[in-house]
Design an enzyme around this catalytic site. Structure first.
Site, PDB file in Angstrom:
ATOM      1  N   GLU A  52      -3.983   7.470  -4.056  1.00  0.00           N
ATOM      2  CA  GLU A  52      -4.344   6.727  -5.433  1.00  0.00           C
ATOM      3  C   GLU A  52      -5.775   7.128  -5.831  1.00  0.00           C
ATOM      4  O   GLU A  52      -6.707   7.158  -5.176  1.00  0.00           O
ATOM      5  CB  GLU A  52      -4.561   5.270  -5.023  1.00  0.00           C
TER       6      GLU A  52
ATOM      7  N   ARG B 244       0.982  -1.120   0.014  1.00  0.00           N
ATOM      8  CA  ARG B 244      -0.074   0.074  -0.031  1.00  0.00           C
ATOM      9  C   ARG B 244       0.883   1.243   0.002  1.00  0.00           C
ATOM     10  O   ARG B 244       1.979   1.295   0.514  1.00  0.00           O
ATOM     11  CB  ARG B 244      -0.972   0.011   1.199  1.00  0.00           C
TER      12      ARG B 244
ATOM     13  N   HIS C 117      -2.112   0.065  -9.825  1.00  0.00           N
ATOM     14  CA  HIS C 117      -2.575  -0.890  -8.756  1.00  0.00           C
ATOM     15  C   HIS C 117      -3.391  -2.313  -9.334  1.00  0.00           C
ATOM     16  O   HIS C 117      -4.398  -2.681  -8.979  1.00  0.00           O
ATOM     17  CB  HIS C 117      -3.914  -0.254  -7.671  1.00  0.00           C
TER      18      HIS C 117
END
Ligand SMILES: [Zn+2]
Length: 678
Positions: free
Chosen positions: A620, A591, A639
């Site tokens: 993000e 993360r 991602h």
């Protein structure tokens, strides 16, 4: 075949006939015909002993004469071992050195103590020892009840192999060569094969039989077919099966055809809505394969049905090492069978989940309104949970998150709210950990190779040429030419992974898959993890997170693969970048918030890092003006490391298995510790 009961009637042992007697210099291309208790020569020094299955439950044996010793294939039952030893004495006075167990079943491995008494070393694929640990001493004690030969040994359990191999072990003395192989789960999880490449003879154990002897209860049929396909790639003329007569290559083909015919028939029946009970009575296989149909047929149908519908744990999940956690079961006080589970997964999951939770209503919500209505009286939810849904749910006992990260549920102080009240509640949270290991493991090496092999620079150079910015003909070293990025001989030049070192932060499902790949590239691997007790495959040194600064200076590549928790929030910062080796590579597939963004940009700008591969950022998506976008030595992916065909399948398999367990009141897999946050 296993669990075959000894027929008490004493059959007269047939005379031993050494088949194909004579001075054959050439190899035999055809298997001789044999009958139970006969020994036949398949090739010079290679014998097939046809087991007496009907009379004594014995398997077939192989006997290979080396220059100075004898290797036997399959230990057999103790009485089969005695009979085989007597026959070997008629062939040779060489000592018997090894007995190779093709798998762990009584009729193939319970004779180990008998051989050991004669100084023979039992050898097997390492899965045989694991299978013994799994099934024994229960089966041994059962066998001792019904079999005098097992009882007479006076032992409490089976004897595991003394020598084991992971994939392959070769016994070669210059005259004979026997390759002991393993290709995955077939008849059991430990099937081994003895292949004689010179003579083109293959001893298969029960992964391939010649007749109605397929016990399927300890194997997995889809994987079994793949194993036979690997056997078919071997150069083989003679196949010596675990039971039934030896034959040519067609024995392999027929065994595979039989399993596939069974799978097809069962799947068709399922598609037509037939139950397992109906299929047991109605499934047929083609006439040409009838010789495989025997007393175990109905159990085979049930087995294939259970695999196809998810009633048994899929091998793919078993191999990921998922473990049951602490969750209420039918043995818990006050447990009641759940009646409704809401699924906010894809609608096509409906047919895949249809068989695993009988009596449970599966509610597929098409939109938010339906979801809120459906959750009110549901005991389970497969899919994302938020505060509103949690508030609307009155009976909720279980939530399954298909993602591995659960910070959005349990919260991270100062960074993420989570679902208020969930962590303190009795609701069990399960997640998708370990399902993402293989594909994220691949992607990690995508970033690493993009930098170490200058692929990124080359791709960008090609774009510049296409855009007319540079010319490939400008020559090396020229300003603005295609080759500018590559600076041979400098610290910036290409490097190979062999001999380099990697540090993996977090050795869970993702970290351990990264480690396996790193090992295959010839890298040395260290890992830090707060919980893992022994290093996973490929990891040399295992340390606790507090020691990370000691390991960073040695790592050419650092991979962040830990969960985002209170403990890891922004933990990788200035001190860590300062400790890193110059021109090393950082990869973050966990993360974004685990890494301090300013320190990362400084390290990249200052030339400390050769490059960074980031599948995750903070926030993000990154805003358009984030400095990371303009830095040349960064690869940012959206991602997507956790997405693949394999993940799509494993997500479904895990949701299905946990749904089955929830409905049946069995402990759930991948239970999250809501306090720790993973
Ligand atoms: Zn068997």
């Amino acid at each position: 075949m296993t669990r075959c009961r000894l027929r008490r009637s004493l059959l007269l042992a047939l005379p031993i006939v050494a088949g194909a007697i004579g001075a054959h210099a050439a190899l035999f291309r055809k298997a001789p015909e044999t009958r139970p208790n006969q020994v036949a020569e398949l090739a010079p020094g290679v014998y097939f002993r046809h087991g007496d299955l009907e009379g004594h439950g014995h398997c077939n044996n192989g006997i290979v004469l080396f220059k100075d010793f004898v290797l036997v294939i399959d230990a057999n039952f103790p009485s089969g071992a005695d009979a085989c030893i007597a026959d070997i004495k008629k062939l040779t006075d060489k000592p018997i050195r090894f007995v190779f167990d093709t798998h762990h079943h009584g009729d193939h491995a319970y004779g180990n103590p008998t051989w050991a008494k004669h100084g023979v070393i039992p050898v097997a694929h390492e899965g045989v020892a694991r299978e013994m640990a799994r099934y024994e001493p229960k089966r041994w004690l059962e066998a001792a009840e019904s079999r005098d030969d097992v009882k007479k040994l006076g032992l409490d359990s089976a004897m595991p192999p003394v020598l084991t191999y992971p994939d392959r072990m070769v016994i070669d003395d210059g005259t004979q060569r026997v390759e002991l192989l393993h290709f995955g789960t077939a008849h059991t999880r430990g099937d081994g094969f003895a292949y004689l490449p010179k003579q083109k003879v293959l001893f298969t154990g029960d992964a391939v039989v010649n007749g109605p002897y397929n016990y399927m209860g300890d194997g997995q049929t889809e994987s079994w077919v793949r194993v036979i396909e690997r056997l078919e790639e071997l150069d083989v003329d003679i196949v010596a099966p675990g039971h039934g007569p030896a034959g040519d290559r067609s024995v392999l083909a027929r065994q595979k055809d039989y399993i596939q015919a069974l799978q097809r028939a069962v799947r068709e029946g399922i598609a037509q809505g037939r139950s397992a009970a109906e299929l047991r009575d109605s499934v047929k296989v083609p006439e040409a394969l009838q010789s495989y149909v025997g007393g175990m047929f109905r159990d085979q149908v049930t087995k294939v049905y259970s695999e196809a519908t998810g009633l048994e744990l899929p091998l793919e999940l078993e191999e990921l090492g998922l473990v049951p956690g602490d969750s209420p079961t039918r043995a818990s006080a006050g447990w009641t069978a759940p009646r409704k589970v809401v699924i906010s997964g894809p609608a096509e999951w409906r047919k895949d989940l249809a068989h695993v939770a009988p009596g449970v209503e599966l509610a597929f919500a098409a939109n938010r309104r339906e979801l809120l209505a459906a959750i009110a009286d549901a005991e389970g939810l497969i899919g994302p949970l938020d505060a509103e849904l949690f508030g609307a749910a009155k009976k909720l006992r279980w939530v399954h998150s298909v993602s591995a990260g659960v910070n959005q549920y349990v919260g991270i102080e100062g960074a993420e709210a989570g679902v208020a009240g969930l962590a303190a509640s009795s609701v069990v949270l399960t997640n998708g950990r370990r399902c993402y290991g293989p594909d994220i493991g691949d992607q990690v090496f995508g970033y690493v190779l993009a930098f170490s092999r200058w692929l990124k620079a080359s791709v960008e150079g090609k774009h510049d040429i296409a855009a007319g910015k540079v010319s490939p003909a400008a020559g090396a070293g020229g300003a603005g030419n295609f080759w500018r990025a590559i600076d041979p001989g400098s610290a910036k030049a290409e490097w190979e992974l062999r001999g380099k070192s990697m540090l993996i932060v977090g050795l869970g499902g993702i970290g351990s898959e990264v480690a396996r790949r790193a090992k295959a590239f010839g890298m040395t691997v260290a890992g830090v993890d707060p919980d893992v007790a022994s290093p996973p495959a490929g990891v040399g040194r295992l340390r606790r997170p507090a020691e990370i600064l000691d390991l960073l200076p040695e790592a050419d590549v650092v991979v962040i693969a830990c969960p985002w928790t209170r403990a890891t929030h922004r933990f990788f910062g200035e001190r860590h970048f300062a400790a890193m080796k110059p021109k090393s590579i950082l990869v973050n597939v966990a993360r974004g918030a685990i890494v301090d963004p300013k320190s990362l940009v400084d390290a990249l700008k200052g030339g400390k890092l050769l490059g960074a591969g980031l599948d995750v950022t903070d926030p993000e998506p990154l805003p358009d003006d984030d400095p990371l976008w303009s830095l040349p030595n960064v690869i940012i992916t959206p991602h997507n490391a956790g997405q693949s065909d394999g993940v799509t399948r494993r997500r479904l398999l895990l949701a299905r298995e946990n749904l089955r367990r929830f409905a049946a009141g069995e402990p759930l897999l991948n239970v999250v510790d809501k306090q720790k946050g993973y």
